[in-house]
Each structure stands twice: as C-alpha cells, then as structure tokens.
Design a protein around this motif. Structure first.
Motif, PDB file in Angstrom:
ATOM      1  N   GLY A 179       0.817  -1.211   0.000  1.00 50.53           N
ATOM      2  CA  GLY A 179       0.000   0.000   0.000  1.00 50.53           C
ATOM      3  C   GLY A 179       0.851   1.261   0.000  1.00 50.53           C
ATOM      4  O   GLY A 179       0.556   2.227  -0.726  1.00 50.53           O
ATOM      5  N   LEU A 180       1.914   1.265   0.792  1.00 49.56           N
ATOM      6  CA  LEU A 180       2.823   2.412   0.837  1.00 49.56           C
ATOM      7  C   LEU A 180       3.443   2.651  -0.540  1.00 49.56           C
ATOM      8  O   LEU A 180       3.512   3.797  -1.004  1.00 49.56           O
ATOM      9  N   SER A 181       3.875   1.584  -1.190  1.00 43.56           N
ATOM     10  CA  SER A 181       4.504   1.711  -2.509  1.00 43.56           C
ATOM     11  C   SER A 181       3.528   2.264  -3.545  1.00 43.56           C
ATOM     12  O   SER A 181       3.887   3.136  -4.349  1.00 43.56           O
ATOM     13  N   ILE A 182       2.304   1.770  -3.531  1.00 40.00           N
ATOM     14  CA  ILE A 182       1.304   2.221  -4.507  1.00 40.00           C
ATOM     15  C   ILE A 182       0.942   3.683  -4.268  1.00 40.00           C
ATOM     16  O   ILE A 182       0.824   4.471  -5.215  1.00 40.00           O
ATOM     17  N   LEU A 192       4.052 -11.245  -5.247  1.00 39.46           N
ATOM     18  CA  LEU A 192       3.297 -10.266  -6.029  1.00 39.46           C
ATOM     19  C   LEU A 192       3.556  -8.846  -5.529  1.00 39.46           C
ATOM     20  O   LEU A 192       3.694  -7.912  -6.324  1.00 39.46           O
ATOM     21  N   GLY A 193       3.629  -8.696  -4.202  1.00 39.94           N
ATOM     22  CA  GLY A 193       3.852  -7.376  -3.625  1.00 39.94           C
ATOM     23  C   GLY A 193       5.175  -6.781  -4.064  1.00 39.94           C
ATOM     24  O   GLY A 193       5.259  -5.573  -4.350  1.00 39.94           O
ATOM     25  N   ASP A 194       6.219  -7.608  -4.131  1.00 40.38           N
ATOM     26  CA  ASP A 194       7.532  -7.112  -4.549  1.00 40.38           C
ATOM     27  C   ASP A 194       7.493  -6.590  -5.980  1.00 40.38           C
ATOM     28  O   ASP A 194       8.024  -5.511  -6.282  1.00 40.38           O
ATOM     29  N   VAL A 195       6.874  -7.340  -6.868  1.00 37.61           N
ATOM     30  CA  VAL A 195       6.831  -6.956  -8.282  1.00 37.61           C
ATOM     31  C   VAL A 195       5.978  -5.698  -8.475  1.00 37.61           C
ATOM     32  O   VAL A 195       6.383  -4.748  -9.164  1.00 37.61           O
ATOM     33  N   ILE A 196       4.794  -5.688  -7.869  1.00 40.81           N
ATOM     34  CA  ILE A 196       3.909  -4.526  -8.011  1.00 40.81           C
ATOM     35  C   ILE A 196       4.547  -3.283  -7.413  1.00 40.81           C
ATOM     36  O   ILE A 196       4.464  -2.185  -7.988  1.00 40.81           O
ATOM     37  N   SER A 197       5.212  -3.434  -6.277  1.00 45.03           N
ATOM     38  CA  SER A 197       5.859  -2.296  -5.635  1.00 45.03           C
ATOM     39  C   SER A 197       6.980  -1.731  -6.498  1.00 45.03           C
ATOM     40  O   SER A 197       7.142  -0.509  -6.612  1.00 45.03           O
ATOM     41  N   ASP A 198       7.772  -2.614  -7.101  1.00 44.66           N
ATOM     42  CA  ASP A 198       8.840  -2.159  -7.991  1.00 44.66           C
ATOM     43  C   ASP A 198       8.273  -1.315  -9.132  1.00 44.66           C
ATOM     44  O   ASP A 198       8.776  -0.228  -9.434  1.00 44.66           O
ATOM     45  N   VAL A 199       7.235  -1.817  -9.769  1.00 42.50           N
ATOM     46  CA  VAL A 199       6.633  -1.091 -10.896  1.00 42.50           C
ATOM     47  C   VAL A 199       6.062   0.247 -10.425  1.00 42.50           C
ATOM     48  O   VAL A 199       6.272   1.287 -11.059  1.00 42.50           O
ATOM     49  N   ALA A 200       5.367   0.237  -9.304  1.00 44.04           N
ATOM     50  CA  ALA A 200       4.735   1.462  -8.801  1.00 44.04           C
ATOM     51  C   ALA A 200       5.762   2.540  -8.467  1.00 44.04           C
ATOM     52  O   ALA A 200       5.535   3.729  -8.742  1.00 44.04           O
ATOM     53  N   LEU A 201       6.891   2.149  -7.887  1.00 41.69           N
ATOM     54  CA  LEU A 201       7.873   3.133  -7.428  1.00 41.69           C
ATOM     55  C   LEU A 201       8.868   3.552  -8.499  1.00 41.69           C
ATOM     56  O   LEU A 201       9.392   4.672  -8.450  1.00 41.69           O
ATOM     57  N   TYR A 202       9.147   2.682  -9.471  1.00 41.57           N
ATOM     58  CA  TYR A 202      10.174   2.988 -10.458  1.00 41.57           C
ATOM     59  C   TYR A 202       9.612   3.521 -11.771  1.00 41.57           C
ATOM     60  O   TYR A 202      10.299   4.246 -12.489  1.00 41.57           O
TER      61      TYR A 202
END
Length: 207
Positions: free
Chosen positions: A37-40, A92-102
């Motif tokens: 949630g923080l990453s998104i 899933l959280g790791d991949v989604i977070s990477d995309v959201a932040l980068y």
C-alpha cells in the motif's frame, strides 16, 4: 555480493520491533499489504505530481519498504505465520511495488523511456526466475548482482540525486546508467538460472 547478503544483520536490528508487532497481534500478511500500500500510494503521488523535488521521498520509502519486507518474513518464519497466501502476497507485492515506485522515473527522464521499461521488465524477470527455481526443486534464488535490495538502493540514490541536481535530468549520462543497469539485470537472470541448475545437478544425476 549484494545488499541482500547484509540481510541477517539488518534482521537482528529489527527483531525487537518484530517481537512487539507479534505481541500486538500484527500478522505477516498485514505487514506485506502495508508495504504494498505504501509503494502504490507513493508511486501514485509521483505519477500525478512528477516534480523532481518529490523524489526525495524515494530513499526513505524504499528503506521503509525494505524494513517491512524483512519484518513480514521474520514474522512468518519465527512466529509460525507462514502460509500459501503469504508466499503469494510476498512475491506479487515485490513486483507490483517495484513497478509502482520505479515507473514514475519515465516522467522525469522521458528520453530514457525505453530503458526504464526494459529495466522494469528485467526486474520482473529476475524475480520470476527466482520463483521458477523454487518451483523446479531448487531454493528460491536471490543471486545478484542486482537483486531487489540493490534495485532499491540504486533508485533511492537516483531519486535523491534528481532532487539535489534537477538541472542534470536532461543529460545523456542517465542513458548510460540505465544501459548498465539493464546489462547487470540480464546477468542477474543468467546467474539465477545457472545457480539453480547447479543446485539441482546432483539430484538430476541420481535420477
């Protein structure tokens, strides 16, 4: 050696916090979802307002995310909270977070659009290979040279850099940086495949 190799020492520092969270009834899955949630939220903020000065948030957010990722793993392993759902949320959280932040970096480096997309693709691919290794009987591979923690360090440092030196955003140097990261990610994919197969080779010889 990658930043991931420092994880045991980092976990030792976090262990008192993990104990307090467990005593408070906080679960590993809740921590995983909090990191996601923080990453998104931060990724969405940087996408809506791609001001280079806002990218100062990244070093702090990425450090917090790294800490939360370590905490959820410790809660799962050390406090009997492992679950199939937790394993799926973690990957899933790791991949989604990477995309959201980068991904927001394409808005401040539009001339490096394709390089950044390639880095995101290869980042997802490295994690996919790590999971495939586990699926075929090897251990979950975290080999470098650029794993999840290393990407966090690189993009956190880049976020800090563009905040301090926004006038350099249009320079061509960033293309060389992203090209180098892409090559290292390709090698990371190769390294994870090679080491997973090497780990399995004794078992394969016995079959």
């Amino acid at each position: 050696m990658t930043i991931y190799d420092l994880k045991p020492k980092f976990q030792d520092l976090l262990r008192p916090i993990v104990r307090k969270l467990f005593d408070a009834g906080i679960t590993a899955n809740q921590v995983t979802l909090a990191a996601l949630g923080l990453s998104i939220i931060v990724g969405g903020l940087l996408t809506l307002f791609p001001n280079p000065y806002l990218f100062i948030l990244l070093p702090f957010v990425l450090f917090i995310r790294m800490a939360l990722n370590a905490i959820d793993g410790m809660l799962a392993r050390e406090h009997n909270q492992k679950s199939h759902l937790g394993a799926m949320l973690n990957e899933l959280g790791d991949v989604i977070s990477d995309v959201a932040l980068y991904l927001p970096f394409v808005l401040i480096f539009p001339h490096a659009f394709w390089w950044i997309l390639l880095i995101l693709f290869l980042s997802v691919l490295t994690e996919f290979i790590g999971v495939i290794a586990q699926a075929i009987g090897a251990s979950r591979r975290y080999d470098g040279p650029i794993g999840k923690s290393d990407r966090a360090f690189i993009f956190g440092a880049l976020g800090l850099f563009v905040t301090i030196f926004p006038q350099l955003m249009a320079a061509n140097w960033v293309n060389y940086l992203f090209a180098t990261i892409s090559l290292l990610l390709l090698y990371t994919c190769y390294n994870r495949i090679r080491r997973a197969l090497a780990e399995l080779s004794p078992a394969l010889k016995n079959n």
